[in-house]
Design a protein around this motif. Sequence first.
Motif, PDB file in Angstrom:
ATOM      1  N   GLU A 166       0.808  -1.222   0.000  1.00  0.00           N
ATOM      2  CA  GLU A 166       0.000   0.000   0.000  1.00  0.00           C
ATOM      3  C   GLU A 166       0.840   1.271   0.000  1.00  0.00           C
ATOM      4  O   GLU A 166       0.290   2.371  -0.027  1.00  0.00           O
ATOM      5  CB  GLU A 166      -0.934  -0.002   1.220  1.00  0.00           C
ATOM      6  N   ARG A 223      -5.947  -7.955   1.153  1.00  0.00           N
ATOM      7  CA  ARG A 223      -6.716  -6.702   1.060  1.00  0.00           C
ATOM      8  C   ARG A 223      -8.143  -6.967   0.592  1.00  0.00           C
ATOM      9  O   ARG A 223      -9.074  -6.258   1.005  1.00  0.00           O
ATOM     10  CB  ARG A 223      -6.019  -5.703   0.131  1.00  0.00           C
ATOM     11  N   THR A 275      -4.763  -6.155   6.260  1.00  0.00           N
ATOM     12  CA  THR A 275      -3.514  -5.512   5.861  1.00  0.00           C
ATOM     13  C   THR A 275      -2.339  -6.192   6.550  1.00  0.00           C
ATOM     14  O   THR A 275      -2.366  -6.431   7.763  1.00  0.00           O
ATOM     15  CB  THR A 275      -3.519  -4.023   6.237  1.00  0.00           C
TER      16      THR A 275
END
Length: 580
Positions: free
Chosen positions: A164, A356, A361
């Motif tokens: 991310e 995800r 996460t």
Amino acid sequence: MIRVEPCPKGYTRDQDKTTPPSETVARVKQALSAKGRDILAETKRIDTGRLDIPVFLSVCGEAAKRVMPTRKQMGKGASPEQAEASALMELVERFSFFSFWEDAEFALMTYSEALAQAESLGLPPVMPVSEILASVNEELPEADALRVLDTMRWLFHPVTALGEEREALTPLDWFKILGEFNGTCAGNAPAESLLQGGCELVERHVCALWDRERMETPTIRHESIDDPVLLELLRKFTDRNIRVVLKDFSMSMPAPTVAAAAYDPNTWPDRSEIVFTAGTAASPVKAAIRALTEVAQLGGDFETGSVYEASGLPKLEGPDDFEALAEGPRVDLNALPSIEADDIAKELAALCAGLREKELTYYAVDLTRPDLLLPAHYGFVPGLQFRERDTRPSLGLFVGRMLAEGADPEEAERGLAVIADVYGDDAFFLPFFRGMLALRQEQLLAAEEWFQEAEPLQPDDDKKALAAFYIAYVKTLMQDWQGSIPCLDRAIRLSQDVKEYFNLRGVAKFKQAMYEEAACDFEAALGLDKGSAMDIANLGVCNRHMGNDDKAVELLSAALELDPSLEFARNHLNDLNSGV
């Protein structure tokens, strides 16, 4: 921030690595011993050779012993080189992890202070309280959760949300208390390390789900296996009449998990156990190889009488459990999910993307030591489960435990009062923690009263047993050895696989000159942990009092070989040898 670079595979025989294991062994040994470091004492192969599946130990040197609670690490693989590399990397990841907690710089703050000050201190945004709640799968109003979190100060440190491109300021000690060193990993390259760590977190999660729900899962058809390394591993079991069942434990996670159970009808139960474990990897084949080599690591070649410590999965008690596990629909190995690619960084990206999709996460912090330059990390995924975690986890339970065990007593009292206000009648754990706090303050009568109040409130037998044990423990501190025994009887009746319960009951009986009965309890403790030097020594002393001097000498010598610091054992042995 952790940046993951491309990581092409350079070795794919039994595990996927960037370099062959022989090169890994040479490089890691050189790094651990350079410039007079004493991190590694030695590596040694410990399997008997019956299965011809190598198992190695890495033994800690003095520098590692100073920071690590463990002294030996085991490694597995389909070849001696891979098993030795595995044992070395286990040492690297644990040494790096425990050194990190001594050396890293943390921001010590309450959660509210972190939320208010992070930006002004130049730190990343704070992890949302919702993710802290997700880590214990709890639904609690965030305002109440913040009240509980603010009862203590946390060690905040930046972590990377993998895949991310962002960082989060996280109370890292919260995740340490939840997972201990589960999530530590090391490898030849960062991507290799992080993929292994992520796969182990997934493995722990699916094993915890199975343990709690005991659902029927697919059984993998042995005839569907065509990988030569996996086939050879399987034959090493079946050619010795060791039964093996392989199960699909993937449970809709992005990476495949294969569980393996094995037992030898010819040596069980006298010289072997039924071994039940699992492995997760990028491909079904590598997951199965990890599971089978783990079975070999734990099984003691199914002939040594070794007793393994169950972690990810519980022990199967007998052949009926094995046969029940083997039930379920039959599937081919290649029907399991796969994230396999030619580059380990791509596999890591696929794992993160799959997590995800489940609103999970994968966070990680870099543990790599600049003096070693061996990639190591610590990772966690809020929302994934651990079998070792409490069966009814909550923010209040874990924070309460931390307050009771480590906070200043006045601060702990204030914090426990806040938790009581937030949880009300659901705070079954609070009397137990108040007992622990009173015990820490040496207020023995108050501690006994709190534990007595706690016992009937506990939601399951294991917790009731623990409360009963602590009632007994307090009684022994007050020299009420006779009064402790009914409490320990109750604890053992409720939970029969905790060696400390048998040990303390043995001590209580010994103190009352009940030597034969005490010996039975120390033998029961050794049935759960054959390497317990204290219980071997206690059994030796019992035999001395029973007039079995030769047996006493044998046991006391064995105990001192395992733990030379047991002075009481040495004194008894010296007396026996001198004819006193």
